[in-house]
Design a protein around this motif. Structure first.
Motif, PDB file in Angstrom:
ATOM      1  N   MET A 283       6.805   9.701  21.913  1.00 15.21           N
ATOM      2  CA  MET A 283       6.716   8.852  23.116  1.00 15.21           C
ATOM      3  C   MET A 283       5.375   8.118  23.145  1.00 15.21           C
ATOM      4  O   MET A 283       5.308   6.923  23.422  1.00 15.21           O
ATOM      5  CB  MET A 283       6.810   9.712  24.385  1.00 15.21           C
ATOM      6  CG  MET A 283       8.212  10.150  24.778  1.00 15.21           C
ATOM      7  SD  MET A 283       8.107  11.039  26.372  1.00 15.21           S
ATOM      8  CE  MET A 283       9.804  11.557  26.579  1.00 15.21           C
TER       9      MET A 283
ATOM     10  N   ASP B  60       5.000  13.865  39.065  1.00 15.08           N
ATOM     11  CA  ASP B  60       3.609  13.644  38.679  1.00 15.08           C
ATOM     12  C   ASP B  60       3.274  12.213  38.252  1.00 15.08           C
ATOM     13  O   ASP B  60       2.256  11.657  38.681  1.00 15.08           O
ATOM     14  CB  ASP B  60       3.236  14.602  37.541  1.00 15.08           C
ATOM     15  CG  ASP B  60       3.523  16.054  37.897  1.00 15.08           C
ATOM     16  OD1 ASP B  60       3.498  16.374  39.096  1.00 15.08           O
ATOM     17  OD2 ASP B  60       3.779  16.851  36.985  1.00 15.08           O
TER      18      ASP B  60
ATOM     19  N   ASP C 290      17.007  14.329  33.185  1.00 16.98           N
ATOM     20  CA  ASP C 290      15.819  13.891  32.470  1.00 16.98           C
ATOM     21  C   ASP C 290      16.049  14.046  30.980  1.00 16.98           C
ATOM     22  O   ASP C 290      16.679  14.998  30.536  1.00 16.98           O
ATOM     23  CB  ASP C 290      14.629  14.753  32.913  1.00 16.98           C
ATOM     24  CG  ASP C 290      13.335  14.254  32.328  1.00 16.98           C
ATOM     25  OD1 ASP C 290      12.889  13.182  32.753  1.00 16.98           O
ATOM     26  OD2 ASP C 290      12.787  14.923  31.438  1.00 16.98           O
ATOM     27  N   CYS C 291      15.539  13.097  30.216  1.00 13.88           N
ATOM     28  CA  CYS C 291      15.775  13.165  28.767  1.00 13.88           C
ATOM     29  C   CYS C 291      15.136  14.409  28.167  1.00 13.88           C
ATOM     30  O   CYS C 291      15.578  14.902  27.133  1.00 13.88           O
ATOM     31  CB  CYS C 291      15.274  11.900  28.073  1.00 13.88           C
ATOM     32  SG  CYS C 291      13.496  11.767  27.983  1.00 13.88           S
TER      33      CYS C 291
ATOM     34  N   GLY D  40       1.092  11.767  33.583  1.00 14.64           N
ATOM     35  CA  GLY D  40       0.946  12.639  34.750  1.00 14.64           C
ATOM     36  C   GLY D  40       0.595  14.074  34.371  1.00 14.64           C
ATOM     37  O   GLY D  40       0.811  14.979  35.179  1.00 14.64           O
ATOM     38  N   ASP D  41       0.055  14.288  33.175  1.00 16.74           N
ATOM     39  CA  ASP D  41      -0.283  15.657  32.753  1.00 16.74           C
ATOM     40  C   ASP D  41      -1.305  16.309  33.682  1.00 16.74           C
ATOM     41  O   ASP D  41      -2.254  15.668  34.114  1.00 16.74           O
ATOM     42  CB  ASP D  41      -0.904  15.628  31.339  1.00 16.74           C
ATOM     43  CG  ASP D  41       0.084  15.197  30.274  1.00 16.74           C
ATOM     44  OD1 ASP D  41       1.214  15.695  30.285  1.00 16.74           O
ATOM     45  OD2 ASP D  41      -0.294  14.347  29.436  1.00 16.74           O
TER      46      ASP D  41
ATOM     47  N   VAL E 159       2.599  22.950  32.560  1.00 17.76           N
ATOM     48  CA  VAL E 159       3.729  23.403  31.737  1.00 17.76           C
ATOM     49  C   VAL E 159       3.228  23.581  30.310  1.00 17.76           C
ATOM     50  O   VAL E 159       2.094  23.208  29.994  1.00 17.76           O
ATOM     51  CB  VAL E 159       4.920  22.402  31.768  1.00 17.76           C
ATOM     52  CG1 VAL E 159       5.559  22.340  33.141  1.00 17.76           C
ATOM     53  CG2 VAL E 159       4.485  21.016  31.327  1.00 17.76           C
TER      54      VAL E 159
ATOM     55  N   PHE F  18      11.315   6.566  29.156  1.00 17.66           N
ATOM     56  CA  PHE F  18      12.189   6.940  28.048  1.00 17.66           C
ATOM     57  C   PHE F  18      13.437   7.576  28.620  1.00 17.66           C
ATOM     58  O   PHE F  18      13.353   8.584  29.315  1.00 17.66           O
ATOM     59  CB  PHE F  18      11.468   7.926  27.121  1.00 17.66           C
ATOM     60  CG  PHE F  18      10.299   7.315  26.405  1.00 17.66           C
ATOM     61  CD1 PHE F  18      10.457   6.730  25.158  1.00 17.66           C
ATOM     62  CD2 PHE F  18       9.034   7.302  26.991  1.00 17.66           C
ATOM     63  CE1 PHE F  18       9.380   6.144  24.497  1.00 17.66           C
ATOM     64  CE2 PHE F  18       7.946   6.715  26.342  1.00 17.66           C
ATOM     65  CZ  PHE F  18       8.123   6.137  25.101  1.00 17.66           C
TER      66      PHE F  18
ATOM     67  N   LEU G  97       3.265   6.086  31.340  1.00 13.93           N
ATOM     68  CA  LEU G  97       4.489   6.758  30.894  1.00 13.93           C
ATOM     69  C   LEU G  97       5.118   7.388  32.121  1.00 13.93           C
ATOM     70  O   LEU G  97       4.569   8.322  32.709  1.00 13.93           O
ATOM     71  CB  LEU G  97       4.183   7.827  29.831  1.00 13.93           C
ATOM     72  CG  LEU G  97       3.960   7.264  28.426  1.00 13.93           C
ATOM     73  CD1 LEU G  97       2.540   6.793  28.249  1.00 13.93           C
ATOM     74  CD2 LEU G  97       4.303   8.306  27.380  1.00 13.93           C
TER      75      LEU G  97
ATOM     76  N   LYS H  80      -0.310  21.604  41.584  1.00 10.02           N
ATOM     77  CA  LYS H  80       0.993  21.005  41.907  1.00 10.02           C
ATOM     78  C   LYS H  80       1.102  20.696  43.403  1.00 10.02           C
ATOM     79  O   LYS H  80       1.644  19.652  43.787  1.00 10.02           O
ATOM     80  CB  LYS H  80       2.120  21.955  41.472  1.00 10.02           C
ATOM     81  CG  LYS H  80       3.496  21.301  41.456  1.00 10.02           C
ATOM     82  CD  LYS H  80       3.659  20.321  40.298  1.00 10.02           C
ATOM     83  CE  LYS H  80       4.976  19.550  40.362  1.00 10.02           C
ATOM     84  NZ  LYS H  80       5.198  18.734  39.144  1.00 10.02           N
TER      85      LYS H  80
HETATM   86  P1  ATP Z   1       6.428  14.367  35.685  1.00  4.42           P
HETATM   87  O1  ATP Z   1       6.574  14.966  37.026  1.00  4.42           O
HETATM   88  O2  ATP Z   1       5.563  13.146  35.677  1.00  4.42           O
HETATM   89  O3  ATP Z   1       7.762  14.180  35.008  1.00  4.42           O
HETATM   90  P2  ATP Z   1       6.156  16.895  34.467  1.00  4.42           P
HETATM   91  O4  ATP Z   1       5.397  17.863  35.239  1.00  4.42           O
HETATM   92  O5  ATP Z   1       7.633  16.930  34.513  1.00  4.42           O
HETATM   93  O6  ATP Z   1       5.643  15.436  34.825  1.00  4.42           O
HETATM   94  P3  ATP Z   1       6.298  16.659  31.637  1.00  4.42           P
HETATM   95  O7  ATP Z   1       7.738  16.471  31.789  1.00  4.42           O
HETATM   96  O8  ATP Z   1       5.747  17.591  30.616  1.00  4.42           O
HETATM   97  O9  ATP Z   1       5.615  17.068  33.001  1.00  4.42           O
HETATM   98  O10 ATP Z   1       5.663  15.248  31.369  1.00  4.42           O
HETATM   99  C1  ATP Z   1       4.292  15.028  31.254  1.00  4.42           C
HETATM  100  C2  ATP Z   1       4.060  13.529  31.246  1.00  4.42           C
HETATM  101  O11 ATP Z   1       4.713  12.912  30.138  1.00  4.42           O
HETATM  102  C3  ATP Z   1       4.662  12.845  32.449  1.00  4.42           C
HETATM  103  O12 ATP Z   1       3.811  12.895  33.576  1.00  4.42           O
HETATM  104  C4  ATP Z   1       4.854  11.439  31.959  1.00  4.42           C
HETATM  105  O13 ATP Z   1       3.649  10.717  31.998  1.00  4.42           O
HETATM  106  C5  ATP Z   1       5.262  11.674  30.508  1.00  4.42           C
HETATM  107  N1  ATP Z   1       6.742  11.716  30.407  1.00  4.42           N
HETATM  108  C6  ATP Z   1       7.534  12.801  30.375  1.00  4.42           C
HETATM  109  N2  ATP Z   1       8.836  12.442  30.282  1.00  4.42           N
HETATM  110  C7  ATP Z   1       8.863  11.100  30.269  1.00  4.42           C
HETATM  111  C8  ATP Z   1       9.915  10.117  30.179  1.00  4.42           C
HETATM  112  N3  ATP Z   1      11.188  10.463  30.120  1.00  4.42           N
HETATM  113  N4  ATP Z   1       9.555   8.810  30.173  1.00  4.42           N
HETATM  114  C9  ATP Z   1       8.264   8.455  30.241  1.00  4.42           C
HETATM  115  N5  ATP Z   1       7.249   9.317  30.328  1.00  4.42           N
HETATM  116  C10 ATP Z   1       7.530  10.631  30.320  1.00  4.42           C
END
Ligand code: ATP
Ligand code: MG
Length: 399
Positions: free
Chosen positions: A279, A200, A354-355, A298-299, A304, A220, A194, A332
């Motif tokens: 998702m 991340d 970002d969505c 990337g959790d 967060v 997404f 994802l 981080k």
């Molecule tokens: P990232 O840096 O990877 O965006 P983040 O610290 O912003 O991570 P979140 O936005 O909570 O953390 O997202 C956690 C995880 O959920 C992401 O690492 C990714 O694997 C998935 N994810 C979040 N947004 C999307 C998206 N728009 N499309 C696909 N996967 C997503």
């Protein structure tokens, strides 16, 4: 730079964790060699990749230049499964030829011009060679010392001349570049990452490729309520990561309308985690279609509010496939350093819409209850919705 007296140019590769494998080592090696051949195809050189005892050797065509050898070394340095890459010279199996090659290599090195402390390290993979390792060390080391007056330093040399005696030939080299380590891509199966446009998820993808997974990428986008910027970013990230595995595919789901339904379903504080579950459910549906056996995110624990232990539990509960989270224990700063090293940071830091920003409540729930989430999903008809979302997917192939 002409090195004709040195023998034939080649690149010598040292295997990583594969050497710990028992019965199925052969399988891993075959996979690795095939990945190496694939990676080198773009160089358009007639190369001969061969397995030797415990190493892999790439022979270049007669008359190949030092630059070409360097390009080969640089390219394979991105292929997971290797720990060291050495530009080497293949010489005949006789002490005299080895001695000459050693002398010439040192003579041409920058270190020798600075009067560097040196060591010779020999290794006999073929015990029939007339000299033992320490005898060969002394022969070549003595000659280097006589010829160039360099001091020997076995403990902490600035220049190391390596000599590896194999069954059919001897390899002589100085220096080397570190490889990626890990396992050959594909040896652990397939997974779906994802992939946001953030910092991340590209790092998570890289870490799992290094553990032998070939990955597809799923993004997404907030379309039609956001611009396509996030898609361009995801695409650029996939392109950057492709050098580690090849044949990468990016799948994009237009997610804006589904997000809108989540928002109108009430439960403001649960919106983020409800969206993450949707998702994941959609990703699981896509994974089945492309035969991927796991999801990757990337959790990182606690980074967060959607990544608390309770919310991670709520995410795992949404799907049957395992969710791999290679960064779960990373800070981080560590993730950012790795992103910089693999070249994704500067792309991730580009601005985008970002969505997730469509759905940012003032106070996000840190302890989402699965029952509440299931209620929301019932109202959304999430099971049907994720099939529709998977149907609306668009594929982006590289180039
Ligand atoms: P990232 O840096 O990877 O965006 P983040 O610290 O912003 O991570 P979140 O936005 O909570 O953390 O997202 C956690 C995880 O959920 C992401 O690492 C990714 O694997 C998935 N994810 C979040 N947004 C999307 C998206 N728009 N499309 C696909 N996967 C997503
Ligand atoms: Mg994000």
């Amino acid at each position: 730079m002409t090195m004709s007296a040195l023998g034939e140019p080649c690149v010598l590769l040292k295997l990583g964790e594969i050497v710990l494998k028992g019965k199925n080592r052969e399988l891993f090696e075959r996979r690795l060699i095939s990945n190496i051949r694939d990676a080198l195809r773009s160089l358009d050189l007639k190369l001969d990749v061969r397995k030797r005892h415990g190493v892999i050797a790439i022979f270049l065509p007669q008359g190949a230049t030092a630059e070409q050898a360097q390009a080969v070394a640089q390219r394979v340095a991105d292929v997971p499964g290797l720990v060291w890459i050495h530009r080497a010279w293949r010489v005949a199996k006789d002490p005299d030829a080895v001695l000459k090659a050693g002398l010439e290599l040192v003579g041409e090195s920058e270190e020798a011009k600075r009067g560097a402390r040196f060591a010779v390290r020999s290794r006999r993979r073929d015990k029939r060679f007339p000299l033992r390792s320490n005898e060969l060390d002394r022969l070549v080391g003595g000659a280097i010392n006589d010829e160039y007056g360099l001091p020997v330093d076995l403990k902490n040399p600035e220049l190391t001349v390596s000599i590896e005696v194999d069954r059919d030939e001897v390899f002589v080299f100085t220096g080397g570049i570190p490889g990626q380590g890990g396992l050959p891509v594909g040896s652990s199966g397939r997974a779906l990452v994802l992939m946001s446009g953030g910092i991340d998820s590209p790092v998570a993808a890289y870490r799992m490729m290094r553990r032998g997974l070939h990955v597809d990428f799923l993004h997404f986008s907030g379309i039609p309520f956001t611009t396509s910027e996030s898609i361009y970013k995801a695409y650029a990230l996939v392109k950057k990561l492709d050098r580690f595995q090849g044949r990468s595919r990016l799948w994009v789901v237009p997610f804006g309308k589904a997000q809108q339904s989540i928002r109108t379903s009430g439960q403001d504080r649960l919106a983020v985690i409800a969206q993450r579950r949707l998702m994941l459910k959609t990703a699981e549906e896509v994974a089945h279609r492309i035969h991927a056996a796991a999801l990757v995110t990337g959790d990182a624990l606690g980074q967060v509010s959607s990544q608390t232990l309770a919310n991670i539990t709520a995410q795992d509960n949404a799907v049957d496939l395992p969710i791999l989270r290679p960064l779960v224990g990373w800070d981080k700063t560590e993730i950012m350093a790795e992103a910089r090293r693999i070249g994704t940071l500067e792309i991730s830091e580009l601005p985008d819409e970002d969505c997730c920003t469509l759905l940012a409540p003032k106070r996000a729930e840190t302890r989402a209850k699965i029952e509440d989430l299931k209620q929301i999903e019932k109202r959304l008809d999430a099971e049907e919705l994720c099939v529709q979302l998977a149907d609306s997917i668009q594929e982006y192939t590289l180039d």
